[in-house]
Design a protein around this motif. Sequence first.
Motif, PDB file in Angstrom:
ATOM      1  N   LEU A   1       0.643  -1.570  -0.183  1.00 52.25           N
ATOM      2  CA  LEU A   1      -0.094  -0.131   0.116  1.00 52.25           C
ATOM      3  C   LEU A   1       0.693   0.945  -0.147  1.00 52.25           C
ATOM      4  O   LEU A   1       0.286   2.123  -0.187  1.00 52.25           O
ATOM      5  N   ILE A   2       2.021   0.799   0.133  1.00 51.22           N
ATOM      6  CA  ILE A   2       2.879   2.153   0.306  1.00 51.22           C
ATOM      7  C   ILE A   2       3.832   2.360  -1.423  1.00 51.22           C
ATOM      8  O   ILE A   2       4.031   1.444  -1.398  1.00 51.22           O
ATOM      9  N   ASP A   3       4.075   3.916  -1.323  1.00 53.61           N
ATOM     10  CA  ASP A   3       4.981   3.653  -2.868  1.00 53.61           C
ATOM     11  C   ASP A   3       5.917   4.965  -2.802  1.00 53.61           C
ATOM     12  O   ASP A   3       6.159   5.788  -2.071  1.00 53.61           O
ATOM     13  N   PRO A   4       6.896   4.098  -2.278  1.00 50.00           N
ATOM     14  CA  PRO A   4       8.693   4.733  -2.080  1.00 50.00           C
ATOM     15  C   PRO A   4       8.577   5.781  -2.843  1.00 50.00           C
ATOM     16  O   PRO A   4       8.799   6.586  -2.051  1.00 50.00           O
ATOM     17  N   VAL A   5       8.484   5.836  -3.825  1.00 49.36           N
ATOM     18  CA  VAL A   5       8.624   7.385  -4.449  1.00 49.36           C
ATOM     19  C   VAL A   5       7.327   8.622  -3.732  1.00 49.36           C
ATOM     20  O   VAL A   5       8.241   9.599  -4.271  1.00 49.36           O
ATOM     21  N   GLN A   6       6.598   8.149  -3.363  1.00 47.15           N
ATOM     22  CA  GLN A   6       5.108   8.930  -3.121  1.00 47.15           C
ATOM     23  C   GLN A   6       5.912   9.002  -1.795  1.00 47.15           C
ATOM     24  O   GLN A   6       6.235  11.096  -1.534  1.00 47.15           O
ATOM     25  N   LEU A   7       6.799   8.517  -1.039  1.00 49.10           N
ATOM     26  CA  LEU A   7       6.810   8.886   0.162  1.00 49.10           C
ATOM     27  C   LEU A   7       8.389  10.222  -0.427  1.00 49.10           C
ATOM     28  O   LEU A   7       8.046  10.700   0.606  1.00 49.10           O
ATOM     29  N   GLN A   8       9.034   9.846  -1.246  1.00 42.84           N
ATOM     30  CA  GLN A   8       9.901  11.170  -1.397  1.00 42.84           C
ATOM     31  C   GLN A   8       9.197  11.755  -1.304  1.00 42.84           C
ATOM     32  O   GLN A   8      10.109  13.355  -1.051  1.00 42.84           O
ATOM     33  N   VAL A   9       8.842  11.868  -2.449  1.00 39.25           N
ATOM     34  CA  VAL A   9       7.684  13.129  -3.344  1.00 39.25           C
ATOM     35  C   VAL A   9       7.054  13.892  -1.859  1.00 39.25           C
ATOM     36  O   VAL A   9       6.514  15.119  -1.800  1.00 39.25           O
ATOM     37  N   ASN A  10       6.153  13.228  -0.789  1.00 41.10           N
ATOM     38  CA  ASN A  10       6.309  13.599   0.272  1.00 41.10           C
ATOM     39  C   ASN A  10       7.056  14.159   0.966  1.00 41.10           C
ATOM     40  O   ASN A  10       6.375  15.076   2.201  1.00 41.10           O
ATOM     41  N   GLY A  11       8.229  14.146   0.567  1.00 35.59           N
ATOM     42  CA  GLY A  11       8.872  14.805   1.874  1.00 35.59           C
ATOM     43  C   GLY A  11       9.566  14.198   3.246  1.00 35.59           C
ATOM     44  O   GLY A  11      10.201  14.826   3.671  1.00 35.59           O
ATOM     45  N   PHE A  12       9.193  12.780   2.854  1.00 38.98           N
ATOM     46  CA  PHE A  12      10.299  12.591   4.161  1.00 38.98           C
ATOM     47  C   PHE A  12      11.723  11.635   3.638  1.00 38.98           C
ATOM     48  O   PHE A  12      12.402  11.838   2.632  1.00 38.98           O
ATOM     49  N   ASP A  13      12.111  11.938   5.102  1.00 45.03           N
ATOM     50  CA  ASP A  13      13.577  11.537   5.101  1.00 45.03           C
ATOM     51  C   ASP A  13      14.609  10.886   5.046  1.00 45.03           C
ATOM     52  O   ASP A  13      15.447  10.025   4.529  1.00 45.03           O
ATOM     53  N   TRP A  14      13.868   9.299   5.920  1.00 41.92           N
ATOM     54  CA  TRP A  14      13.879   8.449   6.358  1.00 41.92           C
ATOM     55  C   TRP A  14      13.378   7.142   6.517  1.00 41.92           C
ATOM     56  O   TRP A  14      12.217   7.812   6.271  1.00 41.92           O
ATOM     57  N   ALA A  15      13.052   6.067   5.775  1.00 39.58           N
ATOM     58  CA  ALA A  15      12.286   5.500   5.970  1.00 39.58           C
ATOM     59  C   ALA A  15      12.789   3.869   6.325  1.00 39.58           C
ATOM     60  O   ALA A  15      14.014   3.647   6.663  1.00 39.58           O
ATOM     61  N   ALA A  16      12.328   3.065   7.798  1.00 38.44           N
ATOM     62  CA  ALA A  16      12.262   1.824   8.315  1.00 38.44           C
ATOM     63  C   ALA A  16      11.118   0.290   8.471  1.00 38.44           C
ATOM     64  O   ALA A  16      10.582   0.852   8.455  1.00 38.44           O
ATOM     65  N   PHE A  17      11.854  -0.366   7.011  1.00 40.54           N
ATOM     66  CA  PHE A  17      11.723  -1.636   7.410  1.00 40.54           C
ATOM     67  C   PHE A  17      12.033  -2.975   7.649  1.00 40.54           C
ATOM     68  O   PHE A  17      12.873  -2.780   8.457  1.00 40.54           O
ATOM     69  N   SER A  18      10.976  -3.515   9.124  1.00 43.57           N
ATOM     70  CA  SER A  18      11.944  -5.305   9.256  1.00 43.57           C
ATOM     71  C   SER A  18      11.232  -6.255   8.050  1.00 43.57           C
ATOM     72  O   SER A  18      10.723  -5.809   7.411  1.00 43.57           O
ATOM     73  N   SER A  19      12.134  -6.766   8.947  1.00 45.66           N
ATOM     74  CA  SER A  19      12.246  -8.737   8.063  1.00 45.66           C
ATOM     75  C   SER A  19      10.655  -8.921   8.278  1.00 45.66           C
ATOM     76  O   SER A  19      10.461  -9.710   7.028  1.00 45.66           O
ATOM     77  N   PHE A  20       9.924  -8.770   9.306  1.00 42.26           N
ATOM     78  CA  PHE A  20       8.939  -9.063   8.438  1.00 42.26           C
ATOM     79  C   PHE A  20       7.794  -8.577   7.745  1.00 42.26           C
ATOM     80  O   PHE A  20       7.335  -8.880   7.196  1.00 42.26           O
ATOM     81  N   ALA A  21       7.786  -7.267   8.173  1.00 40.44           N
ATOM     82  CA  ALA A  21       7.024  -6.421   7.078  1.00 40.44           C
ATOM     83  C   ALA A  21       7.302  -6.971   5.364  1.00 40.44           C
ATOM     84  O   ALA A  21       6.339  -7.321   4.913  1.00 40.44           O
ATOM     85  N   ILE A  22       8.767  -6.868   5.169  1.00 40.53           N
ATOM     86  CA  ILE A  22       8.989  -8.225   4.052  1.00 40.53           C
ATOM     87  C   ILE A  22       8.986  -9.036   3.755  1.00 40.53           C
ATOM     88  O   ILE A  22       8.008  -9.282   2.340  1.00 40.53           O
ATOM     89  N   ASN A  23       8.710  -9.929   4.671  1.00 41.59           N
ATOM     90  CA  ASN A  23       8.131 -11.321   4.424  1.00 41.59           C
ATOM     91  C   ASN A  23       6.824 -11.350   3.672  1.00 41.59           C
ATOM     92  O   ASN A  23       6.486 -11.494   3.622  1.00 41.59           O
ATOM     93  N   VAL A  24       5.907 -10.298   5.084  1.00 36.76           N
ATOM     94  CA  VAL A  24       4.431 -10.289   4.723  1.00 36.76           C
ATOM     95  C   VAL A  24       4.144 -10.284   2.598  1.00 36.76           C
ATOM     96  O   VAL A  24       3.352 -10.816   2.083  1.00 36.76           O
TER      97      VAL A  24
END
Length: 554
Positions: A455-478
Amino acid sequence: MKSRLTLGLLVLLAFALRFWGSGWGMPYRLHPDAGKYVQPAAQFSTGDFNPHYFENPSGFTYPLWLWLSTIHITAQTMGIVDSYPNLSERYTHEPWRLELWGRWFVVLLGTGSTLLMFSLAKYFLSRRGAMLATLLFAGCFVHVRQSRFAVNDVPMLAVLMAATLFTARLWAKGQWRDLIGAALLAGYATGTKYTACVAVPAILPVLFWPKDPELCNQQPNSVAAHPWRAAMALIPLCTAGFLLACPYAVLDFSSFFDALKGLAGGRIQRWEGQDATPVALLVIQTFQFGVGLGPIAVCLVALWRERKTLQINWRTLAPLTAGPLTLILLASQPLFFARFALPLLPFFALLTGWAGDRLITANESPCGPAPGRCLAMAALIVALIGGESLARSTWHGWLCTNTDTRVLAVEYLYERISPFDEVAADHLALPFRYRDVVVPPAPIPYLDIGLDLSLIDPVQLQVNGFDWAAFSSFAINVLIQEKGPELARAWQERLIAVATLEHTITAGQDVPFHLEHAHTPFIGLWRTERPGPDIYIYRFNSLPVEKTEPPIKK
């Protein structure tokens, strides 16, 4: 004297295993359910004794309030902690400290349950069998692990075991005081966790099926002589025990009724990580990992060895009816967490104690004057019953003394983020899912993007002004398992195009943090504590600045 020393060592072992690592994750409150009990307990200090939460009853919350009040007053008097006017104020500023104290309370209840296990086992087993059952319980991983949380599972089991102990005494002696104790405790256990309601009907068989059929003739005033009168007395006694644990079931009946109506109306459903495996098989998996294959093997070998000579006295099993009733209740529900199997543990420990005792006894007669074979068999049985679970409990305690990966992620970001930096993270990457967490320094303001990364578009996160992102292996496995590897690969490519991987925090060697095991013991026994998932911290690339042509001078 020797038996008392052995029992004392087992109790000491039980305490050491449960206390070691009980401070995991501090000062962050990583367990998702602890606040449901600690926060109302702190609120009681303001004079408002309504827990305002009835999805789980309050039988654990009121004793927890007494415990926290005692520690709070004592620690302030001795100058060990900062002074606050009441528990509620301390919870506002130091919620983690109250949760830590709550964990210590559960540690003591879990340790005391070891004594209850021995007392209960003496009614059905030899002293040696009772010791073996207590050994299993003292080191049992599923119980040790759950004793490190300030939630109601271990307290409920302690009350349930006490109710079963009184039921066994009622079965053996037929005294009315034991009926009162069993009924009140069965009601209180239900008021600690609703699933303990099995303790109430478990009293009925001993009323009509006492240990000695002649008991009613020998003691005309005993319960055995008046079973129907005793059965009728169960209703008010159990109700009194429940209301002692959950008084606002009457005082705030509308909220209590709405909560029960919601539970009965379909809130109890499979968790999103729970597959279609039958709950009965999940219970078996819980014991496979949470107790160990050794005790299971001992039980199976003893039952096979005794298959031709074994004569079951069903009257003897009457006080243990809560065991099969618990299994039926679990199997009939769609939702399962590994901790739900805890009420089965004392009954499995009794079976294991009997099995170990039988196997040792079977090797005593051929020994003659040289007891080497007997000692070897006894040592093997002890190792099988306690070795695997004890090793896992010790290993888990060591893990809990290490810094959680989510805490390491917070520390890394604190050292690098600038004022007004914006952070996005799934809620298993940063420990701030619960917004009332207050620790120095204050939690990093961040956007909780849940666990569904599709549900999250990394490009949109960048456009919306986010500077950092943290992702867990659990979310990636999901993402991989629910959306497929192709979509996960495309999502990863979009992320790499706009962000740089700055830091990776690995959990090290441990149980894999995979979604398909979320409700099996491989993670269901250990989902929220150390070491946490692997965490990947990204920094978004700066957006290119659009160039503007200077105005042409005419």
